[in-house]
Design a protein around this motif. Structure first.
Motif, PDB file in Angstrom:
ATOM      1  N   GLY A  65       0.811  -1.209   0.000  1.00 18.81           N
ATOM      2  CA  GLY A  65       0.000   0.000   0.000  1.00 18.81           C
ATOM      3  C   GLY A  65       0.847   1.264   0.000  1.00 18.81           C
ATOM      4  O   GLY A  65       0.556   2.233  -0.718  1.00 18.81           O
ATOM      5  N   GLU A  66       1.909   1.271   0.806  1.00 22.22           N
ATOM      6  CA  GLU A  66       2.790   2.435   0.852  1.00 22.22           C
ATOM      7  C   GLU A  66       3.531   2.620  -0.473  1.00 22.22           C
ATOM      8  O   GLU A  66       3.744   3.755  -0.925  1.00 22.22           O
ATOM      9  CB  GLU A  66       3.781   2.285   1.998  1.00 22.22           C
ATOM     10  CG  GLU A  66       3.131   2.355   3.373  1.00 22.22           C
ATOM     11  CD  GLU A  66       4.129   2.156   4.499  1.00 22.22           C
ATOM     12  OE1 GLU A  66       5.312   1.864   4.188  1.00 22.22           O
ATOM     13  OE2 GLU A  66       3.740   2.287   5.675  1.00 22.22           O
ATOM     14  N   LYS A  67       3.926   1.517  -1.120  1.00 23.29           N
ATOM     15  CA  LYS A  67       4.607   1.608  -2.404  1.00 23.29           C
ATOM     16  C   LYS A  67       3.673   2.137  -3.489  1.00 23.29           C
ATOM     17  O   LYS A  67       4.087   2.905  -4.364  1.00 23.29           O
ATOM     18  CB  LYS A  67       5.161   0.238  -2.816  1.00 23.29           C
ATOM     19  CG  LYS A  67       6.398  -0.186  -2.030  1.00 23.29           C
ATOM     20  CD  LYS A  67       7.523   0.821  -2.214  1.00 23.29           C
ATOM     21  CE  LYS A  67       8.750   0.468  -1.412  1.00 23.29           C
ATOM     22  NZ  LYS A  67       9.805   1.493  -1.550  1.00 23.29           N
ATOM     23  N   ILE A  68       2.404   1.728  -3.434  1.00 25.64           N
ATOM     24  CA  ILE A  68       1.433   2.246  -4.403  1.00 25.64           C
ATOM     25  C   ILE A  68       1.270   3.749  -4.215  1.00 25.64           C
ATOM     26  O   ILE A  68       1.213   4.520  -5.183  1.00 25.64           O
ATOM     27  CB  ILE A  68       0.083   1.523  -4.251  1.00 25.64           C
ATOM     28  CG1 ILE A  68       0.217   0.060  -4.682  1.00 25.64           C
ATOM     29  CG2 ILE A  68      -0.995   2.216  -5.081  1.00 25.64           C
ATOM     30  CD1 ILE A  68      -1.034  -0.766  -4.437  1.00 25.64           C
ATOM     31  N   THR A  69       1.199   4.191  -2.958  1.00 19.50           N
ATOM     32  CA  THR A  69       1.050   5.621  -2.684  1.00 19.50           C
ATOM     33  C   THR A  69       2.258   6.402  -3.179  1.00 19.50           C
ATOM     34  O   THR A  69       2.116   7.503  -3.738  1.00 19.50           O
ATOM     35  CB  THR A  69       0.851   5.858  -1.176  1.00 19.50           C
ATOM     36  OG1 THR A  69      -0.291   5.111  -0.722  1.00 19.50           O
ATOM     37  CG2 THR A  69       0.637   7.336  -0.882  1.00 19.50           C
ATOM     38  N   ASP A  70       3.473   5.855  -2.981  1.00 21.28           N
ATOM     39  CA  ASP A  70       4.701   6.565  -3.351  1.00 21.28           C
ATOM     40  C   ASP A  70       4.992   6.502  -4.844  1.00 21.28           C
ATOM     41  O   ASP A  70       5.369   7.502  -5.455  1.00 21.28           O
ATOM     42  CB  ASP A  70       5.895   5.993  -2.578  1.00 21.28           C
ATOM     43  CG  ASP A  70       5.790   6.255  -1.087  1.00 21.28           C
ATOM     44  OD1 ASP A  70       5.050   7.182  -0.704  1.00 21.28           O
ATOM     45  OD2 ASP A  70       6.433   5.518  -0.311  1.00 21.28           O
ATOM     46  N   LYS A  71       4.842   5.316  -5.434  1.00 23.75           N
ATOM     47  CA  LYS A  71       5.275   5.120  -6.815  1.00 23.75           C
ATOM     48  C   LYS A  71       4.121   4.870  -7.780  1.00 23.75           C
ATOM     49  O   LYS A  71       4.346   4.685  -8.981  1.00 23.75           O
ATOM     50  CB  LYS A  71       6.258   3.944  -6.893  1.00 23.75           C
ATOM     51  CG  LYS A  71       7.517   4.141  -6.054  1.00 23.75           C
ATOM     52  CD  LYS A  71       8.492   2.996  -6.219  1.00 23.75           C
ATOM     53  CE  LYS A  71       9.751   3.206  -5.382  1.00 23.75           C
ATOM     54  NZ  LYS A  71      10.488   4.420  -5.810  1.00 23.75           N
ATOM     55  N   GLY A  72       2.903   4.817  -7.250  1.00 26.50           N
ATOM     56  CA  GLY A  72       1.744   4.576  -8.100  1.00 26.50           C
ATOM     57  C   GLY A  72       0.820   5.768  -8.139  1.00 26.50           C
ATOM     58  O   GLY A  72       1.227   6.908  -7.925  1.00 26.50           O
ATOM     59  N   ILE A  73      -0.444   5.507  -8.422  1.00 25.99           N
ATOM     60  CA  ILE A  73      -1.451   6.555  -8.499  1.00 25.99           C
ATOM     61  C   ILE A  73      -2.552   6.242  -7.500  1.00 25.99           C
ATOM     62  O   ILE A  73      -3.003   5.115  -7.391  1.00 25.99           O
ATOM     63  CB  ILE A  73      -2.026   6.653  -9.934  1.00 25.99           C
ATOM     64  CG1 ILE A  73      -2.860   7.911 -10.106  1.00 25.99           C
ATOM     65  CG2 ILE A  73      -2.785   5.418 -10.317  1.00 25.99           C
ATOM     66  CD1 ILE A  73      -2.034   9.141 -10.318  1.00 25.99           C
ATOM     67  N   GLY A  74      -2.938   7.222  -6.708  1.00 25.88           N
ATOM     68  CA  GLY A  74      -3.979   7.006  -5.714  1.00 25.88           C
ATOM     69  C   GLY A  74      -3.419   6.582  -4.376  1.00 25.88           C
ATOM     70  O   GLY A  74      -2.204   6.439  -4.196  1.00 25.88           O
ATOM     71  N   ASN A  75      -4.325   6.377  -3.417  1.00 22.39           N
ATOM     72  CA  ASN A  75      -3.936   5.938  -2.087  1.00 22.39           C
ATOM     73  C   ASN A  75      -3.832   4.418  -2.058  1.00 22.39           C
ATOM     74  O   ASN A  75      -4.802   3.721  -2.380  1.00 22.39           O
ATOM     75  CB  ASN A  75      -4.946   6.426  -1.052  1.00 22.39           C
ATOM     76  CG  ASN A  75      -4.565   6.054   0.366  1.00 22.39           C
ATOM     77  OD1 ASN A  75      -4.760   4.929   0.787  1.00 22.39           O
ATOM     78  ND2 ASN A  75      -4.019   7.005   1.095  1.00 22.39           N
ATOM     79  N   GLY A  76      -2.666   3.901  -1.702  1.00 27.79           N
ATOM     80  CA  GLY A  76      -2.403   2.476  -1.801  1.00 27.79           C
ATOM     81  C   GLY A  76      -3.334   1.604  -0.985  1.00 27.79           C
ATOM     82  O   GLY A  76      -3.913   0.638  -1.501  1.00 27.79           O
TER      83      GLY A  76
END
Length: 447
Positions: A167-178
């Motif tokens: 979830g934290e990686k999605i927030t940092d390197k992805g789009i939206g809240n992980g």
């Protein structure tokens, strides 16, 4: 259709946005693959997953994307993290130490996140022990006790921490809240099966195809109604005084404070659901009350008594949660420090009272509409909709889906507008969802 392809083409042209979307999809794919990996020492064929699809366990199973009923290594999902975040947020209201940390800016947020992680580990360990002992039947255990409980606790705790990391990686390197996206994917994963089951039930003779089409139309209308509640705001005009700094003039403009009709988000439903499980729990400790008519009625999710009490609790918790999360006095003080005032209202306490009065007036219809959305699944079940499919007609799952989708689309639109492309809509802007607790970052979740 041409507008759609043009927008997709523009999204693909932006390298940063393209990489973020691909990263998000890959991280979510990892999560979905892991949700099918069964705990070591468990025989999948001997699992009794039916008990994990009803009541509170059914709700947890939906948030976990079916991992709960499959005894997956991600069976607990991010729910321990959501629980820890809610506890830390409430501590920020009741305990001065945590309240002070919330006001310390970035360093305070880092401390709060650290406390949240520590509490998540403690909650996960406790829930892992309960899960391995109560949810997994002795017939499904290939390893004897207590080794099985120790091993399962370790794996489940590691699985939850890994999902948090995703979830934290999605927030940092992805789009939206992980974390919110992980919950949303878990909910959506249940939709195809529920859709197919309902279609087969209707086309096989129970209502026919026309009834199924009516259900789909009703579902679309409920989603539209939910979007109106999530997006609804009451704007308060704020005028900023003119001031000269050197040769430049600042201020003298009118802006607006958008107060959400549903400022509490999904939290009132979560709190109310927690209390509504008490009547079903009491007979487990006091067997003599198992046949009590009042408890039986309150434990029946389709009964009028259950849904009326559920709606009343949601309205009360909406007022409570709005009161502890929206601070009119602080809003008034911040406005005064920045040279702003509401036209026709004196600064200071009068402004705070005015904002509080507006919030109270818009919270009433917001809470009533939220209660209606929450009890629609029960109404759908009463008229014959499959219980799993009925959950998508409202309640926690639908509000989380709408909030997370709007938030993600808003971030994509921000990337497009920042690079001078057209937004996702021909007119207007996607507002996204209301602010969520800093500790959770979700509608617990989005979340």
């Amino acid at each position: 259709m041409k507008k759609l392809f043009t927008t997709l083409s523009n999204i693909w042209k932006i390298e940063d946005l393209r990489v973020r979307i691909i990263n998000t999809l890959l991280f979510l794919l990892i999560y979905r693959i892991g949700s099918f990996v069964v705990l070591p020492g468990v025989d999948p064929a001997s699992l009794n997953s039916q008990n994990a699809k009803e009541g509170l366990l059914g709700l947890l199973n939906m948030f976990a994307g079916g991992s709960f009923s499959r005894s997956s290594i991600f069976a607990l999902g991010v729910m321990p993290y959501i629980s820890a975040s809610i506890v830390v947020q409430l501590l920020g209201i009741a305990v001065p130490y945590f309240a002070k940390m919330q006001k310390e800016g970035e360093s305070g947020r880092n401390k709060i996140n650290q406390w949240t992680r520590y509490l998540t580990v403690a909650i996960t360990i406790a829930q892992s022990i309960a899960y391995s002992r109560a949810q997994i039947t002795p017939e499904a255990k290939l390893i004897g006790e207590p080794l099985f409980t120790i091993l399962s606790t370790f794996v489940l705790t590691a699985g939850t921490l890994f999902v948090m990391w995703l979830g934290e990686k999605i927030t940092d390197k992805g789009i939206g809240n992980g974390v919110s996206l992980i919950i949303m994917v878990g909910i959506i994963a249940q939709l195809p099966g529920a859709f197919v089951t309902e279609f087969q039930t209707r086309t096989s003779g129970s209502g026919g195809l026309i009834t199924f089409i009516v259900e789909i139309v009703a579902l679309i209308l409920v989603v539209m109604f939910t979007i109106l509640i999530v997006q609804g705001t009451r704007k308060i005009a704020v005028q900023y005084a003119k001031r000269m700094v050197g040769n430049k003039q600042y201020g003298g403009v009118r802006q607006y404070i958008p107060l959400k009709v549903n400022a509490a988000g999904v939290m009132p439903i979560i709190f109310a659901q927690a209390l509504m499980f008490i009547p079903a729990t009491i007979p487990q400790f006091v067997p003599s009350l198992a046949t009590n008519s009042v408890l039986m009625s309150l434990s029946n999710y389709n009964s009028w008594a259950h849904n009326v009490l559920f709606a009343v609790l949601i309205i009360l918790f909406t007022y409570f949660y709005t009161a502890i999360t929206v601070n009119p006095t602080q809003m008034s003080d911040d406005m005064k420090k920045n040279g702003g005032f509401i036209p026709g209202v004196k600064p200071g306490k009068t402004t705070a009272d005015y904002i509080d009065d507006v919030i109270s007036k818009i919270t009433l219809p917001g809470s009533i509409f939220l209660a209606i959305i929450a009890i629609i699944p029960a109404l759908a079940s009463v008229v014959g909709v499959n219980s799993l499919f009925a959950r998508f007609f409202g309640g926690t799952s639908l509000i989380i889906l709408v909030g997370v989708v709007l938030d993600t689309l808003q971030q994509i639109e921000s990337h497009l507008l920042m690079r001078h492309y057209d937004g996702l809509m021909k007119t207007g802007r996607i507002k996204g969802r209301s602010a969520v607790p800093a500790a959770t970052g979700t509608v617990p979740p989005a979340i």
